[in-house]
Design an enzyme around this catalytic site. Structure first.
Site, PDB file in Angstrom:
ATOM      1  N   ASN A 133       2.121   2.365  11.292  1.00 21.10           N
ATOM      2  CA  ASN A 133       1.383   2.768  12.507  1.00 21.10           C
ATOM      3  C   ASN A 133       1.707   1.808  13.626  1.00 21.10           C
ATOM      4  OD1 ASN A 133      -0.391   0.989  10.610  1.00 21.10           O
ATOM      5  ND2 ASN A 133      -1.259   0.633  12.634  1.00 21.10           N
ATOM      6  N   HIS A 163      -6.034  -8.415  -2.425  1.00 25.96           N
ATOM      7  CA  HIS A 163      -6.234  -8.851  -1.049  1.00 25.96           C
ATOM      8  C   HIS A 163      -7.481  -9.722  -0.976  1.00 25.96           C
ATOM      9  CE1 HIS A 163      -4.210  -4.891  -0.945  1.00 25.96           C
ATOM     10  NE2 HIS A 163      -3.560  -5.347   0.106  1.00 25.96           N
ATOM     11  N   HIS A 203      -3.205   1.531  -4.475  1.00 23.79           N
ATOM     12  CA  HIS A 203      -2.706   0.445  -5.319  1.00 23.79           C
ATOM     13  C   HIS A 203      -3.089   0.735  -6.765  1.00 23.79           C
ATOM     14  CE1 HIS A 203      -1.557  -2.636  -2.236  1.00 23.79           C
ATOM     15  NE2 HIS A 203      -2.358  -1.879  -1.493  1.00 23.79           N
ATOM     16  N   ALA A 261       2.642  -2.541   3.816  1.00 28.93           N
ATOM     17  CA  ALA A 261       2.463  -1.606   4.921  1.00 28.93           C
ATOM     18  C   ALA A 261       1.916  -2.418   6.085  1.00 28.93           C
ATOM     19  CB  ALA A 261       1.468  -0.525   4.516  1.00 28.93           C
ATOM     20  N   SER A 319       0.825  -1.209   0.000  1.00 28.66           N
ATOM     21  CA  SER A 319       0.000   0.000   0.000  1.00 28.66           C
ATOM     22  C   SER A 319       0.858   1.257   0.000  1.00 28.66           C
ATOM     23  CB  SER A 319      -0.895   0.032   1.249  1.00 28.66           C
ATOM     24  OG  SER A 319      -1.953  -0.862   1.096  1.00 28.66           O
ATOM     25  N   MET A 373      -2.592  -7.284   6.145  1.00 34.57           N
ATOM     26  CA  MET A 373      -3.689  -8.076   5.564  1.00 34.57           C
ATOM     27  C   MET A 373      -3.298  -8.685   4.215  1.00 34.57           C
ATOM     28  SD  MET A 373      -6.565  -5.158   6.255  1.00 34.57           S
ATOM     29  CE  MET A 373      -6.538  -4.190   7.775  1.00 34.57           C
ATOM     30  N   SER A 374      -2.020  -8.976   4.054  1.00 40.26           N
ATOM     31  CA  SER A 374      -1.573  -9.473   2.743  1.00 40.26           C
ATOM     32  C   SER A 374      -0.356 -10.380   2.910  1.00 40.26           C
ATOM     33  CB  SER A 374      -1.202  -8.279   1.851  1.00 40.26           C
ATOM     34  OG  SER A 374      -0.010  -7.663   2.316  1.00 40.26           O
ATOM     35  N   TYR A 387      -9.674  -9.587   1.321  1.00 36.64           N
ATOM     36  CA  TYR A 387     -10.858  -8.825   1.758  1.00 36.64           C
ATOM     37  C   TYR A 387     -11.540  -8.078   0.613  1.00 36.64           C
ATOM     38  CZ  TYR A 387      -7.660  -4.776   1.809  1.00 36.64           C
ATOM     39  OH  TYR A 387      -6.757  -3.818   1.458  1.00 36.64           O
ATOM     40  N   GLU A 388     -10.862  -7.976  -0.541  1.00 31.47           N
ATOM     41  CA  GLU A 388     -11.509  -7.341  -1.699  1.00 31.47           C
ATOM     42  C   GLU A 388     -12.560  -8.260  -2.314  1.00 31.47           C
ATOM     43  OE1 GLU A 388      -8.663  -5.040  -4.399  1.00 31.47           O
ATOM     44  OE2 GLU A 388      -7.286  -6.197  -3.156  1.00 31.47           O
TER      45      GLU A 388
END
Ligand SMILES: O=P(O)(O)O[C@H]1O[C@H](CO)[C@@H](O)[C@H]1O
Length: 287
Positions: free
Chosen positions: A245, A88, A66, A118, A35, A221-222, A90-91
């Site tokens: 973060n 991903h 992306h 990220a 990301s 998440m990847s 979740y997509e």
């Protein structure tokens, strides 16, 4: 019998053959940009680029940060292919679709996969903006049975039960550490365990505490499915997480993370990451 969401060898081959007919480049290294890290591709010389929508069989990226382009080119004498935009779970993509490009890369002749992402940090000593060299991963969806290798095994890509110990090559990690020393950026560089969660929501505080107790240093998440597929088909893997973060672990903490902040930090640090990736001497096998 293949289920509807399964992809057969011919499908990967069709995409690979189309790409080979469109570019003279014959990549040995593939880079997946996380990301906000798409500018890693800008370092490639003599570029040929293809929007995902033009590539037969390719999924489309739907996440902000992306771009959807496959870029071929030369990086420090190496021929590379770079994904500006990953897929991903979740997509809504099946894990086979999420990892579709990795098998296509194998058919193009790629031997080394560099994954970037990220990620939020759990490790107390990490700072936002640090780069974590991935030493191992925990694949939560995989442990729960969501694995891109599910279904009939295609022996042409690799074994039914591929080992996953030592997935992230020590030789490439050492090259990266040495390079960071010579770039005088060692103070920003960590080494740790990445954990993939399904997303798309960020973690609750209880989940963050659980991950911390499990020894996770950074969460995203990847990455894990791509690495599993690359490992099964015999690629060397090197991974970098940019810490965008700190994951909130305290009920007293009023801060919360959001995707825009993730992209902001990625932008700030992408130059350093680009220099690191572009200077890595992938062909040096010294441990
Ligand atoms: O892993 P990449 O694609 O870098 O992206 C990370 O950033 C997004 C959340 O901000 C999630 O998609 C997470 O996985």
């Amino acid at each position: 019998m293949h289920r509807k969401d399964q992809i057969c060898h011919d499908d990967y081959q069709k995409t690979a053959s189309w790409l080979l007919s469109q570019t003279q480049h014959r990549p040995k290294v593939a880079i997946i940009c996380g990301s906000g890290l798409g500018m890693l591709a800008d370092a490639l010389k003599c570029q040929d680029s293809f929007p995902y929508s033009d590539i037969p069989g390719f999924p489309q990226s739907t996440v902000q940060g992306h771009a959807s382009r496959l870029v071929f080119g030369e990086l420090k004498g190496k021929t590379c292919v770079c994904m500006q935009g990953r897929f991903h779970m979740y997509e809504g993509h099946s894990l086979c679709k999420t990892t579709f490009p990795v098998r296509v890369f194998k058919l193009l002749g790629v031997e080394t996969l560099i994954v970037t992402n990220a990620a939020g940090s759990l490790a107390d000593s990490y700072q936002v903006g640090d780069i974590m060299i991935i030493k191992d991963h925990i694949n939560f969806p995989g442990l729960a049975g969501l694995n891109p290798l599910n279904g009939p095994n295609d022996d042409k890509f690799g074994p039914r039960f591929p080992p996953m110990s030592g997935v992230y090559g020590k030789d490439l990690q050492k090259i990266a550490f040495d390079l960071c020393k010579s770039m005088d950026v060692s103070q920003f560089v960590q080494e740790g365990v990445y954990c993939m969660v399904g997303g798309p929501n960020f973690e609750t505080i209880a989940e963050a505490r659980l991950l911390h107790r499990l020894g996770v240093d950074a969460v995203g998440m990847s990455t894990a499915p791509e690495v599993v597929v690359a490992t099964q088909c015999g690629m060397r893997v090197f991974g970098l997480s940019l810490i965008t973060n700190k994951v909130v672990k305290s009920y007293d903490d009023t801060e919360s993370v959001n995707h825009e902040a993730v992209l902001e930090v990625s932008k700030l640090r992408s130059q350093m990451l680009q220099t690191l990736v572009s200077q890595m001497d992938i062909n040096n096998n010294a441990v």
